[in-house]
Design a protein around this motif. Structure first.
Motif, PDB file in Angstrom:
ATOM      1  N   VAL A 107     -15.496  81.781  34.967  1.00  7.84           N
ATOM      2  CA  VAL A 107     -14.934  82.892  33.835  1.00  7.84           C
ATOM      3  C   VAL A 107     -15.681  84.282  33.987  1.00  7.84           C
ATOM      4  CG1 VAL A 107     -14.360  83.032  31.500  1.00  7.84           C
ATOM      5  CG2 VAL A 107     -14.102  80.953  32.542  1.00  7.84           C
ATOM      6  N   LEU A 108     -16.984  84.160  34.059  1.00  4.09           N
ATOM      7  CA  LEU A 108     -17.773  85.191  33.690  1.00  4.09           C
ATOM      8  C   LEU A 108     -17.993  85.829  34.979  1.00  4.09           C
ATOM      9  CD1 LEU A 108     -20.296  83.506  31.217  1.00  4.09           C
ATOM     10  CD2 LEU A 108     -18.521  84.993  30.505  1.00  4.09           C
ATOM     11  N   PRO A 109     -18.479  87.166  35.174  1.00  5.65           N
ATOM     12  CA  PRO A 109     -18.937  87.863  36.359  1.00  5.65           C
ATOM     13  C   PRO A 109     -20.300  87.484  36.860  1.00  5.65           C
ATOM     14  CG  PRO A 109     -18.835  89.458  34.589  1.00  5.65           C
ATOM     15  CD  PRO A 109     -18.439  88.175  34.024  1.00  5.65           C
ATOM     16  N   ILE A 110     -20.372  86.504  37.317  1.00  9.48           N
ATOM     17  CA  ILE A 110     -21.917  85.988  37.603  1.00  9.48           C
ATOM     18  C   ILE A 110     -22.918  86.892  38.131  1.00  9.48           C
ATOM     19  CG2 ILE A 110     -22.976  84.114  38.921  1.00  9.48           C
ATOM     20  CD1 ILE A 110     -21.837  83.123  36.428  1.00  9.48           C
ATOM     21  N   HIS A 111     -22.604  87.733  39.052  1.00 11.27           N
ATOM     22  CA  HIS A 111     -23.450  88.590  39.685  1.00 11.27           C
ATOM     23  C   HIS A 111     -23.825  89.881  39.075  1.00 11.27           C
ATOM     24  CE1 HIS A 111     -24.177  85.766  42.789  1.00 11.27           C
ATOM     25  NE2 HIS A 111     -22.845  85.643  42.914  1.00 11.27           N
ATOM     26  N   LEU A 112     -23.432  90.036  37.819  1.00 12.48           N
ATOM     27  CA  LEU A 112     -23.833  91.315  36.792  1.00 12.48           C
ATOM     28  C   LEU A 112     -24.219  90.562  35.498  1.00 12.48           C
ATOM     29  CD1 LEU A 112     -20.668  93.440  37.475  1.00 12.48           C
ATOM     30  CD2 LEU A 112     -23.050  93.901  38.489  1.00 12.48           C
ATOM     31  N   LYS A 113     -24.575  91.500  34.576  1.00 12.67           N
ATOM     32  CA  LYS A 113     -25.560  91.187  33.470  1.00 12.67           C
ATOM     33  C   LYS A 113     -24.803  90.147  32.664  1.00 12.67           C
ATOM     34  CE  LYS A 113     -26.402  93.097  28.980  1.00 12.67           C
ATOM     35  NZ  LYS A 113     -25.168  92.862  27.954  1.00 12.67           N
ATOM     36  N   THR A 114     -23.477  90.086  32.308  1.00  6.08           N
ATOM     37  CA  THR A 114     -23.151  88.917  31.463  1.00  6.08           C
ATOM     38  C   THR A 114     -23.150  87.692  32.081  1.00  6.08           C
ATOM     39  OG1 THR A 114     -21.225  90.444  30.644  1.00  6.08           O
ATOM     40  CG2 THR A 114     -20.763  87.979  30.218  1.00  6.08           C
ATOM     41  N   GLY A 115     -22.674  87.476  33.557  1.00  5.67           N
ATOM     42  CA  GLY A 115     -23.088  86.110  34.083  1.00  5.67           C
ATOM     43  C   GLY A 115     -24.697  85.875  34.129  1.00  5.67           C
ATOM     44  N   TYR A 116     -25.375  86.914  34.398  1.00  2.04           N
ATOM     45  CA  TYR A 116     -26.845  86.372  34.670  1.00  2.04           C
ATOM     46  C   TYR A 116     -27.411  86.044  33.279  1.00  2.04           C
ATOM     47  CZ  TYR A 116     -27.672  87.626  39.404  1.00  2.04           C
ATOM     48  OH  TYR A 116     -27.517  87.806  40.731  1.00  2.04           O
ATOM     49  N   PHE A 117     -26.898  86.626  31.932  1.00  2.00           N
ATOM     50  CA  PHE A 117     -27.175  86.258  30.673  1.00  2.00           C
ATOM     51  C   PHE A 117     -27.014  84.955  30.427  1.00  2.00           C
ATOM     52  CE2 PHE A 117     -26.610  87.231  25.899  1.00  2.00           C
ATOM     53  CZ  PHE A 117     -27.880  87.215  25.774  1.00  2.00           C
ATOM     54  N   TYR A 118     -25.539  84.256  30.938  1.00  2.00           N
ATOM     55  CA  TYR A 118     -25.168  83.026  30.941  1.00  2.00           C
ATOM     56  C   TYR A 118     -26.427  82.122  31.377  1.00  2.00           C
ATOM     57  CZ  TYR A 118     -23.205  78.925  32.831  1.00  2.00           C
ATOM     58  OH  TYR A 118     -23.032  77.544  33.216  1.00  2.00           O
ATOM     59  N   LEU A 119     -26.706  82.640  32.757  1.00  2.81           N
ATOM     60  CA  LEU A 119     -27.366  81.787  33.532  1.00  2.81           C
ATOM     61  C   LEU A 119     -28.740  81.571  33.061  1.00  2.81           C
ATOM     62  CD1 LEU A 119     -26.403  82.871  37.271  1.00  2.81           C
ATOM     63  CD2 LEU A 119     -26.011  80.586  36.000  1.00  2.81           C
ATOM     64  N   CYS A 120     -29.340  82.670  32.256  1.00  2.00           N
ATOM     65  CA  CYS A 120     -30.614  82.581  31.659  1.00  2.00           C
ATOM     66  C   CYS A 120     -30.829  81.852  30.601  1.00  2.00           C
ATOM     67  CB  CYS A 120     -31.194  83.989  31.607  1.00  2.00           C
ATOM     68  SG  CYS A 120     -31.547  84.874  32.944  1.00  2.00           S
ATOM     69  N   ILE A 121     -29.655  81.673  29.805  1.00  2.00           N
ATOM     70  CA  ILE A 121     -29.584  81.046  28.488  1.00  2.00           C
ATOM     71  C   ILE A 121     -29.362  79.522  28.620  1.00  2.00           C
ATOM     72  CG2 ILE A 121     -28.422  80.650  26.540  1.00  2.00           C
ATOM     73  CD1 ILE A 121     -27.693  83.520  26.338  1.00  2.00           C
ATOM     74  N   ALA A 122     -28.563  79.249  29.734  1.00  2.00           N
ATOM     75  CA  ALA A 122     -28.114  77.949  30.150  1.00  2.00           C
ATOM     76  C   ALA A 122     -29.577  77.172  30.882  1.00  2.00           C
ATOM     77  CB  ALA A 122     -27.016  77.545  31.124  1.00  2.00           C
ATOM     78  N   ASP A 123     -30.224  77.773  31.585  1.00  2.00           N
ATOM     79  CA  ASP A 123     -31.503  77.371  32.229  1.00  2.00           C
ATOM     80  C   ASP A 123     -32.588  78.446  32.225  1.00  2.00           C
ATOM     81  OD1 ASP A 123     -33.377  76.045  33.663  1.00  2.00           O
ATOM     82  OD2 ASP A 123     -32.321  75.857  35.455  1.00  2.00           O
ATOM     83  N   PRO A 124     -33.418  78.322  31.434  1.00  2.00           N
ATOM     84  CA  PRO A 124     -34.418  79.528  31.096  1.00  2.00           C
ATOM     85  C   PRO A 124     -35.286  79.382  32.247  1.00  2.00           C
ATOM     86  CG  PRO A 124     -33.989  78.453  28.823  1.00  2.00           C
ATOM     87  CD  PRO A 124     -33.292  77.615  29.914  1.00  2.00           C
ATOM     88  N   GLU A 125     -35.504  78.429  32.921  1.00  2.00           N
ATOM     89  CA  GLU A 125     -36.621  78.197  33.852  1.00  2.00           C
ATOM     90  C   GLU A 125     -36.021  78.708  35.430  1.00  2.00           C
ATOM     91  OE1 GLU A 125     -39.787  77.872  33.244  1.00  2.00           O
ATOM     92  OE2 GLU A 125     -39.352  77.786  30.975  1.00  2.00           O
ATOM     93  N   ASN A 126     -34.789  79.009  35.493  1.00  2.00           N
ATOM     94  CA  ASN A 126     -33.930  79.353  36.593  1.00  2.00           C
ATOM     95  C   ASN A 126     -34.723  80.732  37.117  1.00  2.00           C
ATOM     96  OD1 ASN A 126     -32.462  80.167  38.702  1.00  2.00           O
ATOM     97  ND2 ASN A 126     -30.381  79.800  37.662  1.00  2.00           N
ATOM     98  N   THR A 127     -35.172  80.693  38.278  1.00  2.00           N
ATOM     99  CA  THR A 127     -36.081  81.963  38.942  1.00  2.00           C
ATOM    100  C   THR A 127     -35.068  82.857  39.787  1.00  2.00           C
ATOM    101  OG1 THR A 127     -36.369  80.611  40.962  1.00  2.00           O
ATOM    102  CG2 THR A 127     -38.056  80.360  39.384  1.00  2.00           C
ATOM    103  N   GLU A 128     -33.751  82.668  39.807  1.00  2.00           N
ATOM    104  CA  GLU A 128     -32.978  83.607  40.322  1.00  2.00           C
ATOM    105  C   GLU A 128     -32.208  84.675  39.361  1.00  2.00           C
ATOM    106  OE1 GLU A 128     -30.923  85.863  43.418  1.00  2.00           O
ATOM    107  OE2 GLU A 128     -32.565  84.352  43.366  1.00  2.00           O
ATOM    108  N   PRO A 129     -31.641  84.438  38.209  1.00  2.00           N
ATOM    109  CA  PRO A 129     -30.949  85.369  37.623  1.00  2.00           C
ATOM    110  C   PRO A 129     -32.019  86.361  36.740  1.00  2.00           C
ATOM    111  CG  PRO A 129     -30.968  83.221  36.253  1.00  2.00           C
ATOM    112  CD  PRO A 129     -31.652  83.134  37.579  1.00  2.00           C
ATOM    113  N   VAL A 130     -31.538  87.625  36.645  1.00  2.00           N
ATOM    114  CA  VAL A 130     -32.286  88.653  35.898  1.00  2.00           C
ATOM    115  C   VAL A 130     -31.203  89.544  35.175  1.00  2.00           C
ATOM    116  CG1 VAL A 130     -33.973  90.504  35.864  1.00  2.00           C
ATOM    117  CG2 VAL A 130     -34.082  88.769  37.653  1.00  2.00           C
TER     118      VAL A 130
END
Length: 191
Positions: A107-130
Protein backbone atom coordinates in the motif's frame (compact mmCIF):
# COMPACT_ATOMS: atom_id res chain seq x y z
CA UNK A 1 18.39 21.10 -3.54
CA UNK A 2 21.18 18.54 -3.77
CA UNK A 3 22.14 17.16 -7.17
CA UNK A 4 20.46 13.90 -8.14
CA UNK A 5 23.86 12.62 -9.24
CA UNK A 6 26.02 13.77 -6.35
CA UNK A 7 29.78 13.42 -6.67
CA UNK A 8 31.81 11.27 -4.29
CA UNK A 9 33.09 14.47 -2.69
CA UNK A 10 29.55 15.72 -2.11
CA UNK A 11 28.52 12.35 -0.67
CA UNK A 12 31.54 12.47 1.63
CA UNK A 13 30.53 15.98 2.78
CA UNK A 14 26.94 14.85 3.47
CA UNK A 15 28.17 11.82 5.41
CA UNK A 16 30.57 13.99 7.41
CA UNK A 17 27.76 16.43 8.27
CA UNK A 18 25.67 13.53 9.58
CA UNK A 19 28.51 12.16 11.73
CA UNK A 20 29.24 15.69 13.00
CA UNK A 21 25.60 16.08 14.06
CA UNK A 22 25.76 12.66 15.76
CA UNK A 23 28.92 13.71 17.61
CA UNK A 24 27.29 16.99 18.67
CA UNK A 25 24.26 15.21 20.17
CA UNK A 26 24.08 15.13 23.94
CA UNK A 27 24.02 11.79 25.76
CA UNK A 28 20.30 12.33 26.45
CA UNK A 29 19.59 13.07 22.77
CA UNK A 30 21.48 9.90 21.80
CA UNK A 31 19.49 7.85 24.30
CA UNK A 32 16.15 9.22 23.11
CA UNK A 33 17.09 8.93 19.43
CA UNK A 34 18.30 5.36 19.82
CA UNK A 35 14.99 4.48 21.48
CA UNK A 36 12.73 6.46 19.13
CA UNK A 37 11.77 3.70 16.68
CA UNK A 38 11.59 1.11 19.48
CA UNK A 39 9.10 3.31 21.30
CA UNK A 40 7.14 3.82 18.06
CA UNK A 41 7.17 0.03 17.57
CA UNK A 42 5.63 -0.44 21.03
CA UNK A 43 2.92 2.08 20.10
CA UNK A 44 2.24 0.21 16.84
CA UNK A 45 1.81 -3.04 18.80
CA UNK A 46 -0.51 -1.34 21.29
CA UNK A 47 -2.85 0.40 18.86
CA UNK A 48 -3.15 -2.58 16.50
CA UNK A 49 -3.74 -5.25 19.14
CA UNK A 50 -0.30 -6.80 18.83
CA UNK A 51 0.08 -6.48 15.04
CA UNK A 52 3.18 -4.31 14.67
CA UNK A 53 3.03 -4.29 10.86
CA UNK A 54 -0.56 -3.06 10.82
CA UNK A 55 0.06 -0.43 13.50
CA UNK A 56 3.26 0.75 11.83
CA UNK A 57 1.52 0.88 8.46
CA UNK A 58 -1.29 3.07 9.76
CA UNK A 59 1.14 5.33 11.61
CA UNK A 60 3.19 5.74 8.43
CA UNK A 61 0.14 6.26 6.21
CA UNK A 62 -1.08 9.06 8.47
CA UNK A 63 2.33 10.67 9.04
CA UNK A 64 2.66 13.08 6.11
CA UNK A 65 2.70 16.71 7.19
CA UNK A 66 1.66 15.86 10.73
CA UNK A 67 3.54 16.25 14.01
CA UNK A 68 4.33 12.99 15.76
CA UNK A 69 1.78 13.85 18.46
CA UNK A 70 -0.94 14.44 15.87
CA UNK A 71 0.14 11.36 13.92
CA UNK A 72 -0.27 9.20 17.04
CA UNK A 73 -3.63 10.76 17.86
CA UNK A 74 -4.98 10.07 14.36
CA UNK A 75 -3.71 6.48 14.34
CA UNK A 76 -5.17 5.71 17.78
CA UNK A 77 -8.48 7.26 16.76
CA UNK A 78 -8.53 5.23 13.53
CA UNK A 79 -8.17 1.94 15.38
CA UNK A 80 -10.72 2.91 18.05
CA UNK A 81 -13.31 4.06 15.50
CA UNK A 82 -12.47 1.49 12.83
CA UNK A 83 -11.95 4.17 10.16
CA UNK A 84 -9.24 6.76 9.61
CA UNK A 85 -10.16 10.45 9.57
CA UNK A 86 -8.56 13.86 9.89
CA UNK A 87 -6.16 13.67 6.95
CA UNK A 88 -6.11 13.99 3.16
CA UNK A 89 -7.97 11.38 1.12
CA UNK A 90 -4.86 9.52 -0.10
CA UNK A 91 -3.55 9.04 3.46
CA UNK A 92 -6.97 7.96 4.72
CA UNK A 93 -7.42 5.47 1.88
CA UNK A 94 -4.03 3.91 2.61
CA UNK A 95 -4.68 3.74 6.36
CA UNK A 96 -8.11 2.19 5.85
CA UNK A 97 -6.75 -0.40 3.41
CA UNK A 98 -4.08 -1.38 5.94
CA UNK A 99 -6.61 -1.60 8.78
CA UNK A 100 -8.76 -3.82 6.52
CA UNK A 101 -5.85 -6.26 6.19
CA UNK A 102 -3.82 -5.09 3.20
CA UNK A 103 -0.07 -5.57 3.54
CA UNK A 104 1.45 -2.13 4.22
CA UNK A 105 4.35 -2.92 1.88
CA UNK A 106 1.80 -3.24 -0.94
CA UNK A 107 0.00 0.00 0.00
CA UNK A 108 2.80 2.41 0.92
CA UNK A 109 5.57 3.78 -1.35
CA UNK A 110 8.22 1.53 0.19
CA UNK A 111 11.31 3.18 -1.33
CA UNK A 112 10.48 6.67 -0.11
CA UNK A 113 9.93 8.33 3.27
CA UNK A 114 6.50 6.92 4.14
CA UNK A 115 7.47 3.35 3.28
CA UNK A 116 10.77 3.56 5.11
CA UNK A 117 9.00 5.10 8.12
CA UNK A 118 6.74 2.03 8.16
CA UNK A 119 9.72 -0.35 7.91
CA UNK A 120 11.63 1.41 10.71
CA UNK A 121 8.63 1.29 13.05
CA UNK A 122 7.74 -2.31 12.15
CA UNK A 123 11.32 -3.47 12.80
CA UNK A 124 13.56 -0.93 14.58
CA UNK A 125 16.64 -3.13 14.12
CA UNK A 126 16.29 -3.34 10.31
CA UNK A 127 19.57 -2.07 8.87
CA UNK A 128 18.26 -1.09 5.42
CA UNK A 129 15.53 1.59 5.68
CA UNK A 130 16.41 5.22 6.39
CA UNK A 131 13.77 7.92 6.75
CA UNK A 132 14.85 10.98 4.81
CA UNK A 133 12.63 13.89 5.72
CA UNK A 134 13.30 17.61 5.51
CA UNK A 135 15.32 17.50 8.74
CA UNK A 136 17.51 14.61 7.56
CA UNK A 137 18.16 16.54 4.35
CA UNK A 138 19.02 19.77 6.18
CA UNK A 139 21.39 17.91 8.53
CA UNK A 140 23.28 16.44 5.57
CA UNK A 141 23.61 19.76 3.73
CA UNK A 142 24.28 21.77 6.91
CA UNK A 143 21.65 24.30 5.97
CA UNK A 144 18.06 24.97 6.99
CA UNK A 145 15.91 25.09 3.87
CA UNK A 146 12.77 26.25 5.65
CA UNK A 147 9.77 25.89 3.33
CA UNK A 148 11.85 25.46 0.16
CA UNK A 149 11.50 22.25 -1.81
CA UNK A 150 14.21 19.68 -1.19
CA UNK A 151 13.24 17.42 -4.10
CA UNK A 152 13.01 14.32 -1.92
CA UNK A 153 10.29 12.84 -4.12
CA UNK A 154 13.05 12.04 -6.63
CA UNK A 155 14.16 8.49 -5.84
CA UNK A 156 17.80 9.10 -6.84
CA UNK A 157 18.10 12.18 -4.61
CA UNK A 158 16.43 10.35 -1.71
CA UNK A 159 18.79 7.39 -2.18
CA UNK A 160 21.89 9.61 -2.19
CA UNK A 161 20.99 10.86 1.27
CA UNK A 162 19.88 7.44 2.53
CA UNK A 163 23.23 6.01 1.40
CA UNK A 164 25.03 8.79 3.27
CA UNK A 165 23.13 7.96 6.46
CA UNK A 166 24.06 4.28 5.98
CA UNK A 167 27.72 5.27 5.48
CA UNK A 168 27.62 7.41 8.63
CA UNK A 169 26.02 4.52 10.52
CA UNK A 170 28.83 2.18 9.45
CA UNK A 171 31.42 4.69 10.73
CA UNK A 172 29.54 5.15 14.01
CA UNK A 173 28.77 1.44 14.42
CA UNK A 174 25.02 1.90 14.71
CA UNK A 175 21.80 1.00 12.88
CA UNK A 176 21.10 3.67 10.20
CA UNK A 177 17.61 4.44 11.48
CA UNK A 178 19.06 5.15 14.92
CA UNK A 179 21.62 7.52 13.43
CA UNK A 180 18.79 9.28 11.60
CA UNK A 181 16.69 9.48 14.77
CA UNK A 182 19.53 10.72 17.00
CA UNK A 183 20.56 13.38 14.50
CA UNK A 184 16.88 14.36 14.04
CA UNK A 185 16.46 14.86 17.78
CA UNK A 186 19.69 16.88 17.99
CA UNK A 187 18.65 18.93 14.96
CA UNK A 188 15.16 19.85 16.12
CA UNK A 189 16.46 20.69 19.60
CA UNK A 190 19.25 22.90 18.33
CA UNK A 191 19.68 26.20 20.17
Amino acid sequence: MIPVKSTEEQRHDYTRAITDKWNAATPDQKRRGRNWYGTAHELALEIADGDAKKGAGVLAALSANKSWTENCRLARKAFVEGIASGHVRDALTKANRIMAGADPSQVLPIHLKTGYFYLCIADPENTEPVVIDRHAHDIAVRRIYGQRDRGLGALQRYNVLADCYRAAARKIGEVPSKVQAVTWVAHIERP
